[in-house]
Design an enzyme around this catalytic site. Sequence first.
Site, PDB file in Angstrom:
ATOM      1  N   ARG A  71       0.836  -1.213   0.000  1.00  0.00           N
ATOM      2  CA  ARG A  71       0.000   0.000   0.000  1.00  0.00           C
ATOM      3  C   ARG A  71       0.868   1.260   0.000  1.00  0.00           C
ATOM      4  NH1 ARG A  71      -4.229  -0.049   4.587  1.00  0.00           N
ATOM      5  NH2 ARG A  71      -4.894   1.769   3.433  1.00  0.00           N
ATOM      6  N   HIS A 120      -6.444   8.032  11.543  1.00  0.00           N
ATOM      7  CA  HIS A 120      -6.092   6.603  11.520  1.00  0.00           C
ATOM      8  C   HIS A 120      -4.606   6.367  11.273  1.00  0.00           C
ATOM      9  CE1 HIS A 120     -10.578   5.560  10.622  1.00  0.00           C
ATOM     10  NE2 HIS A 120     -10.354   5.833  11.889  1.00  0.00           N
ATOM     11  N   CYS A 156      13.854  -2.449  15.345  1.00  0.00           N
ATOM     12  CA  CYS A 156      14.153  -1.115  15.851  1.00  0.00           C
ATOM     13  C   CYS A 156      15.661  -0.957  16.063  1.00  0.00           C
ATOM     14  CB  CYS A 156      13.419  -0.934  17.176  1.00  0.00           C
ATOM     15  SG  CYS A 156      13.807   0.587  18.036  1.00  0.00           S
TER      16      CYS A 156
HETATM   17  P1  OAD Z   1     -14.664   3.259   2.746  1.00  0.00           P
HETATM   18  O1  OAD Z   1     -13.893   2.346   1.857  1.00  0.00           O
HETATM   19  O2  OAD Z   1     -15.539   2.697   3.807  1.00  0.00           O
HETATM   20  O3  OAD Z   1     -15.617   4.183   1.869  1.00  0.00           O
HETATM   21  C1  OAD Z   1     -15.161   4.843   0.753  1.00  0.00           C
HETATM   22  C2  OAD Z   1     -16.255   5.767   0.309  1.00  0.00           C
HETATM   23  O4  OAD Z   1     -15.738   6.487  -0.806  1.00  0.00           O
HETATM   24  C3  OAD Z   1     -17.525   5.060  -0.172  1.00  0.00           C
HETATM   25  O5  OAD Z   1     -18.644   5.695   0.427  1.00  0.00           O
HETATM   26  C4  OAD Z   1     -17.513   5.289  -1.680  1.00  0.00           C
HETATM   27  O6  OAD Z   1     -18.821   5.426  -2.217  1.00  0.00           O
HETATM   28  C5  OAD Z   1     -16.767   6.601  -1.766  1.00  0.00           C
HETATM   29  N1  OAD Z   1     -16.109   6.864  -3.047  1.00  0.00           N
HETATM   30  C6  OAD Z   1     -15.608   6.004  -3.956  1.00  0.00           C
HETATM   31  N2  OAD Z   1     -15.058   6.658  -4.996  1.00  0.00           N
HETATM   32  C7  OAD Z   1     -15.221   7.991  -4.741  1.00  0.00           C
HETATM   33  C8  OAD Z   1     -14.862   9.186  -5.421  1.00  0.00           C
HETATM   34  N3  OAD Z   1     -14.223   9.161  -6.590  1.00  0.00           N
HETATM   35  N4  OAD Z   1     -15.186  10.372  -4.862  1.00  0.00           N
HETATM   36  C9  OAD Z   1     -15.831  10.411  -3.654  1.00  0.00           C
HETATM   37  N5  OAD Z   1     -16.183   9.324  -2.975  1.00  0.00           N
HETATM   38  C10 OAD Z   1     -15.883   8.123  -3.493  1.00  0.00           C
HETATM   39  O7  OAD Z   1     -13.606   4.287   3.317  1.00  0.00           O
HETATM   40  P2  OAD Z   1     -13.680   5.195   4.601  1.00  0.00           P
HETATM   41  O8  OAD Z   1     -15.021   5.775   4.796  1.00  0.00           O
HETATM   42  O9  OAD Z   1     -12.500   6.085   4.530  1.00  0.00           O
HETATM   43  O10 OAD Z   1     -10.063   2.393   8.945  1.00  0.00           O
HETATM   44  O11 OAD Z   1     -13.432   4.113   5.712  1.00  0.00           O
HETATM   45  C11 OAD Z   1     -13.182   4.519   6.987  1.00  0.00           C
HETATM   46  C12 OAD Z   1     -12.188   3.615   7.617  1.00  0.00           C
HETATM   47  O12 OAD Z   1     -12.569   2.249   7.462  1.00  0.00           O
HETATM   48  C13 OAD Z   1     -10.785   3.633   7.038  1.00  0.00           C
HETATM   49  O13 OAD Z   1     -10.007   4.691   7.475  1.00  0.00           O
HETATM   50  C14 OAD Z   1     -10.241   2.336   7.526  1.00  0.00           C
HETATM   51  C15 OAD Z   1     -11.408   1.510   7.099  1.00  0.00           C
HETATM   52  O14 OAD Z   1     -11.505   0.230   7.369  1.00  0.00           O
HETATM   53  C16 OAD Z   1      -8.968   1.880   9.498  1.00  0.00           C
HETATM   54  O15 OAD Z   1      -8.057   1.401   8.850  1.00  0.00           O
HETATM   55  C17 OAD Z   1      -8.971   1.972  10.991  1.00  0.00           C
END
Ligand code: OAD
Length: 255
Positions: A71, A120, A156
């Site tokens: 990543r 995060h 480390c």
């Molecule tokens: P998600 O993968 O849950 O959601 C991504 C969102 O982006 C979805 O609602 C999609 O519809 C939207 N999306 C996709 N393409 C897009 C675009 N071009 N423009 C705008 N929106 C778009 O990601 P997060 O909400 O960031 O946590 O997830 C939150 C957390 O869940 C992450 O930070 C991670 C994850 O598991 C940890 O790692 C603790």
Amino acid sequence: MTEFDEQLLEGMRKGRHIVVFTGAGASAESGIPTFRDRQSGLWQKFDAAELATPGAFRADPSLVWGWYESRRRAVRCAQPNGAHEAIAQMARHVPRLTLITQNVDDLHERAGSRDVLHLHGELAHPYCEGCRRRHDFQEQTPPDACQTGRIEPPRCATCGGRIRPGVVWFGESLPGAVWQASCEAARQAHVFLCIGTSSVVQPAASLTGLAIEAGAMTVQINPNPTSMDGDVRFTYRGPAGMLLPQLIEQAWPSN
Ligand code: OAD
């Protein structure tokens, strides 16, 4: 071209404090998969949510470290998109802008945003499991090297402990000071924009609720429905990389 509501444009022009809250969708157009997307290559058979836990790292450190390295390298090869750039530009138009992100990449910073609150954590800042000192990468692999497998985590240099990814895993607490600053900003926001987040992961998703309770004008940009659809005042469906530059241009026309 999306026509944004005049009330929102006016709110943005007059708002003294704009808070932007981003999720994986903000980086999607840079080619970084969101958490709900299927993974590619070797990682197809793994669920991102299952790799992102302390238990997964304990059980198979080289698998989890290898996944985070893949990543991190994908991010190094990616470029900020129109969404990252529009947010950096917005900061130049308003007295105060707080950018809170759930993303672990550095694309906001590379687009010019400063003091980003990373709820995060960050891929670029792994640290020692033992003494918690930060680990600096000594890059030997070219950034475009395709990373596809297990990699033993480094040790480390100070205490010999195992280095772990600098991200917050499921079941772990958010960094306290970052979370406090984010809650405070959400409560003080005049306009609160949710960009590209599914708003399902807590406690991050509760920030929008704090902003609503405090009377902020709330806005969401996402191509898909989200759990906040009934709660935010304005929802615009579409990719952030396309809609955010249009929003900035309508709020502060360049000529
Ligand atoms: P998600 O993968 O849950 O959601 C991504 C969102 O982006 C979805 O609602 C999609 O519809 C939207 N999306 C996709 N393409 C897009 C675009 N071009 N423009 C705008 N929106 C778009 O990601 P997060 O909400 O960031 O946590 O997830 C939150 C957390 O869940 C992450 O930070 C991670 C994850 O598991 C940890 O790692 C603790």
